[in-house]
Design a protein around this motif. Sequence first.
Motif, mmCIF file in Angstrom:
data_model
loop_
_atom_site.group_PDB
_atom_site.id
_atom_site.type_symbol
_atom_site.label_atom_id
_atom_site.label_comp_id
_atom_site.label_asym_id
_atom_site.label_seq_id
_atom_site.Cartn_x
_atom_site.Cartn_y
_atom_site.Cartn_z
ATOM 1 N N GLU A 1 0.821 -1.198 0.000
ATOM 2 C CA GLU A 1 0.000 0.000 0.000
ATOM 3 C C GLU A 1 0.862 1.258 0.000
ATOM 4 N N TYR A 2 1.953 1.220 0.721
ATOM 5 C CA TYR A 2 2.868 2.367 0.783
ATOM 6 C C TYR A 2 3.463 2.641 -0.603
ATOM 7 N N LEU A 3 3.876 1.576 -1.294
ATOM 8 C CA LEU A 3 4.415 1.728 -2.645
ATOM 9 C C LEU A 3 3.380 2.338 -3.578
ATOM 10 N N TYR A 4 2.142 1.865 -3.497
ATOM 11 C CA TYR A 4 1.109 2.355 -4.408
ATOM 12 C C TYR A 4 0.672 3.777 -4.070
ATOM 13 N N VAL A 5 0.749 4.160 -2.804
ATOM 14 C CA VAL A 5 0.458 5.551 -2.453
ATOM 15 C C VAL A 5 1.457 6.474 -3.146
#
Length: 254
Positions: A227-231
Motif C-alpha cells: 500500500e505504501y508503494l502504491y500511495v
Amino acid sequence: MAVTWSVWRALFLREALDRLFDMRAAWFWLLMEPVLHISFITFIFTVIRLRTVGGIDVTIWLVVGLLSFFMFRRTSVQVMHAADSNKPLFAYRQVHPFDTAIARASLEAFLMTLVAAVILTGVALLGHEVRPDDPLQVFIAVFGLWLFGVGYGLIASVLMALVRETEHILKIIMMPLYLISGVIMPISAIPQPFREMLLFNPLVHGLEFVRQGFSSYYHMVPGVSLEYLYVWGVVSLFLGLLLYRRFTQQLVMK
C-alpha cells in the motif's frame, strides 16, 4: 479516444524502432546492461562465499532485485526525456506531451518484460529455480514500481523544463537510490535506526515484495507494505499529470 489510441500506437511503434535500431546492436545493449550488472555483483557475492540472503538463493535475490529496480529506473529515465526528445511531433495538434510519456513508459514495460524473461531463462538453465511461488504478487509489486517510475519521470520532466540544471541533480539522486533500495545490499543487514529511515524509500517495499513473491521462504524486512508503494505511485502520477497540464507550454517550447 480513437484519435488518442491511434496516437499512442503510432508513438509506441516509433519509439520501439528508435530504441532497437537507432544504433548498431542497440537491442543487444538493452539486454547486456542488466546482464553485466547481475554477473558482476553475483561474482562479488560468490567471492565472499555468500550463498543465501533472507533464506533464498543469493542469485535469485540479486536477479529479481536488479530487474525490478531496472523496471523503475529505465521507465523513469525514458519518461523524463520523452517530451524533450519528441518536440517536433508537437507540431501535430493530435500529439501532446503526455502521449509521448505514456508511449515510452508502455514500451519500457514491454521491453523489460522481454529482458527479464530472457535473463530468468538463462538463470534457469544454470540450475536455479526461477518460477515464482506467487506470480500475482510479483506482478502487483512490479506494476507498482513501474507506476512510481512513470510518476517520477513525469515530475522530473517538468522540473527539467522549468530549470534545466535539475537534470544534473536528478542524475546524482539515481545512484544513491541504487544503493539504499536494497538492490545489492540487504536492508535486513542495516542496523536500527537507519533501517527505519530506509523504509521511507518506496522502492524498498516493491523489491521486498517481488522477492517474496518469487520465494515464499524469503524473510521480508518487517514494516514493508505494498500500500505504501502504491500511495507513492498514485500520488506521484497525479502530481505529474497536474504539472504536465499546468506547464504544457513550457514542455512544448523549451
